[in-house]
Write an enzyme that holds these catalytic residues in place. Sequence first.
Site, short mmCIF file in Angstrom:
data_model
loop_
_atom_site.label_atom_id
_atom_site.label_comp_id
_atom_site.label_asym_id
_atom_site.label_seq_id
_atom_site.Cartn_x
_atom_site.Cartn_y
_atom_site.Cartn_z
N GLU A 295 -26.91 4.61 -53.05
CA GLU A 295 -28.00 4.11 -52.22
C GLU A 295 -27.50 3.42 -50.96
OE1 GLU A 295 -31.17 3.03 -54.73
OE2 GLU A 295 -32.15 1.76 -53.26
N GLU A 298 -26.42 6.07 -48.71
CA GLU A 298 -27.59 6.73 -48.12
C GLU A 298 -28.18 5.88 -46.99
OE1 GLU A 298 -30.75 7.44 -50.94
OE2 GLU A 298 -31.96 8.56 -49.49
N CYS A 315 -35.78 2.74 -57.89
CA CYS A 315 -35.36 2.47 -59.27
C CYS A 315 -36.53 2.25 -60.21
CB CYS A 315 -34.50 1.22 -59.33
SG CYS A 315 -33.05 1.35 -58.32
N SER A 335 -35.69 6.30 -51.25
CA SER A 335 -34.32 6.76 -51.45
C SER A 335 -34.36 7.95 -52.40
CB SER A 335 -33.50 5.63 -52.07
OG SER A 335 -32.37 6.15 -52.71
N LYS A 374 -40.68 3.76 -67.80
CA LYS A 374 -39.46 4.55 -68.02
C LYS A 374 -39.72 5.68 -69.01
CE LYS A 374 -36.49 2.46 -65.37
NZ LYS A 374 -35.81 3.20 -64.29
N GLU A 377 -41.04 8.25 -66.85
CA GLU A 377 -40.00 8.76 -65.96
C GLU A 377 -39.10 9.78 -66.66
OE1 GLU A 377 -36.86 6.04 -64.86
OE2 GLU A 377 -36.76 6.85 -62.83
N GLU A 382 -38.82 16.47 -62.65
CA GLU A 382 -37.64 16.33 -61.79
C GLU A 382 -36.43 15.84 -62.58
OE1 GLU A 382 -40.51 14.83 -61.40
OE2 GLU A 382 -41.30 15.05 -59.37
N CYS A 519 -37.64 -6.56 -63.44
CA CYS A 519 -37.58 -6.02 -64.80
C CYS A 519 -37.56 -7.11 -65.87
CB CYS A 519 -36.35 -5.16 -64.96
SG CYS A 519 -36.16 -3.97 -63.64
#
Lengths: 590, 167
Positions: A295, A298, A315, A335, A374, A377, A382, A519
């Site tokens: 990151e 990037e 994230c 990102s 999560k 996710e 993807e 988190c």
Amino acid sequence: MTVSAETKRSGATESAKTVTITVNGRSVEARQGEMLLTALKRAGIRVPTLCHLENLFPSGACRMCVVEVDGFANLVPSCACPVTEGMSVKTHSPRALRARKTILELVLANHPDDCLYCVRNDNCELRALAAELGVRQRRYVGERRQQKEDLSSPALVRDPEKCILCGKCVRVCEEVQGVGAINFVGRGSATRIAVAFDEGINLSSCIYCGQCIMVCPTGALREQSHIKEVMDALKNPEKFVVVQHAPSVSVTIGEEFGLKPGADVEGLLVAALRELGFDRVFDTAFAADLTVMEEASELVHRIKTGGKLPMMTSCSPGWIKYVEEFYPDFIENLSTCKSPQQMLGAIIKNYFAEKQNIAPEKIFSVAVMPCTAKKFECGRMEMLHEGIPDVDAVLTTRELVRVLRMRGMDFKSLTPQVADTPFGDRSTAGKLFGATGGVMEAAVRTAHYLLTGTDLPDLKVEAVRGMTGVKQARLHIEGKDIGIAVVSGLGNASRLLDEIRAGRNDLHFIEVMTCPGGCIAGGGQPHSTNLNAVKERMQALYRIDREGTIRTAHGNPAIKRIYQEFLGEPLSEKSHHLLHTHYHKRDVLV
Amino acid sequence: MTDVETTQEKTTVVDRILTEYPQGKRDALIPILQEVQAQQGYLSREAIVKIGKHLGLAASKIYGVATFYNQFRFQPLGKFHIQVCRGTACHVKNSTAVLDTLRRELKIEPGETTRDGLFSLEVVACVGACGLAPVICVNGEFYASMTPAKTRRLIEEIRERAEEHGN
């Protein structure tokens, strides 16, 4: 580098003026303008409530907090009654207690009494209150509405029969997260909490953050459990079962086993996971280091080549879904890095599988996360690699606690162990990912190194630390002026995005975490989570960083090795293939 | 007419209504809902999502407001719209049995429309015809002193009539 912080303090400013009120015959200091319930709480007088949310406008829905106030003929809900000088209050008079008990009995009139089987049986606020008020029989029997559980989403389950209509889930969803996936529907005794058109949660704009679960006083909301899948894999001799644990879990889970909030139990956690039978125990913070490398590279790349700015972190899967639904014009700003969970998942099923000579389909990859999103996710299209998911199952902190209890594990008496190599070695920068500002701090450390070739003299970036919902600062690195912002809570993110849409252009990098505080306050954390515990968890992460020896992602030898042996360099073709992805506009009921 | 054409046509009606109300003016919600229903006979999903975007309200919120009131429906009206009076006098004369019969016969709940589009059912408060209790009203026409048996016959008659006219 110099940092100029422009921290914005959010929240209402209460006047410093104090008033004196009389509570149960004793004198109590209160702040002018605050609600009675808040003043009582500070004075150590507990008045029960089922609908109150700190820092939000009171709704007065549940009436559990009624008290007697001199001069008022009726009982007054203390959550919605501002204190005034000389006010005289009786909080536990026979009249107030009787009213509370009756109200609770009416709430219970149509509530299922299958507490024995309820996911919340050991921490249900309703059950605790019934015990406290001495409810020992069902005095009222109301008509029970038969309503099906909503099992449609990959992350959350709604059991509307257990709902007491306190409205906290609706408010947190709308007022804190700016989503509004659910609302009160219908009228009178037919009122229910539902998605538009009484559809399943999966068709709604729900981002699966799980903050509704955290505020729900009953078992009406819970996570979609992966316990069975994980237990099945653990007893299957054909499967090679690996587990990773997120940075915030080790500073949280101790609380559930009688340790003080903020205790770091990384060693015990690793020992417990091994005891459960996992073949390898890895640390998601290693992948957080990897995320930082990718990151930060990037970001530097985007700044140097005129790429899309401000770049935004990726994230937090709730935030990603939020952008896809509500701000699709910002998808390019996200990102392309996968989250640490998904990066480690991909690395395990490729690099690790290859090194260990295990077929990827034989590996069952589990992640222990403070997060319900999560779960969503890991099932995203993807996140599949040739049809195989990077991560197979996600256990929330809560679920792991259940599993450990099921196995009768005496958590505190275990002998601390260290995680497995090669993905158990982390820097403390990766550990910081657990709190709001942590991704930014870790990325700034590495971006500084990438831009200047030297480390920051003092690695601590104070401006991005703390619980504040919106933190902003300007970094001056080698003549470059970089604007950064750190946001947690999507309501705050939404306001910032609106500013950018309206033309604000001084920001280069924005960290967004879905849950307020990050988190450590995630939707998969224990129900006992409160603001104080969250602050302690945050301090624990800072302590780990302060006392750590490797404090930057680029300084982590395990990270250097994986680039040497496998990935080449950040943003390499292999990195792009395994560690990066892209997102798409999403059509839902919004 | 295909579904796509229907949707497009509805969309333009809603768009036209929305132009009369400024963006983000949330207190216009109920008048907008009333106007959309007056023009289309019901509140479609497309309409609600569109109104939400215009006013800056979540679809769940609009659905919440709309379901609070009896006047809003979320399915198109049937060819025969049956209103069952649930006022006090009708209740005393057992309108519950009439409503239950209709539910069973039509296999729909109040607020819904049969799949063939023939019937829709609605529960209304007193229609002011207490002398005829229990009373139901089909497309504006009153039927007095209803019983479950009379209700079943009426439904049968309407079905036969509809079949003769080729539905």
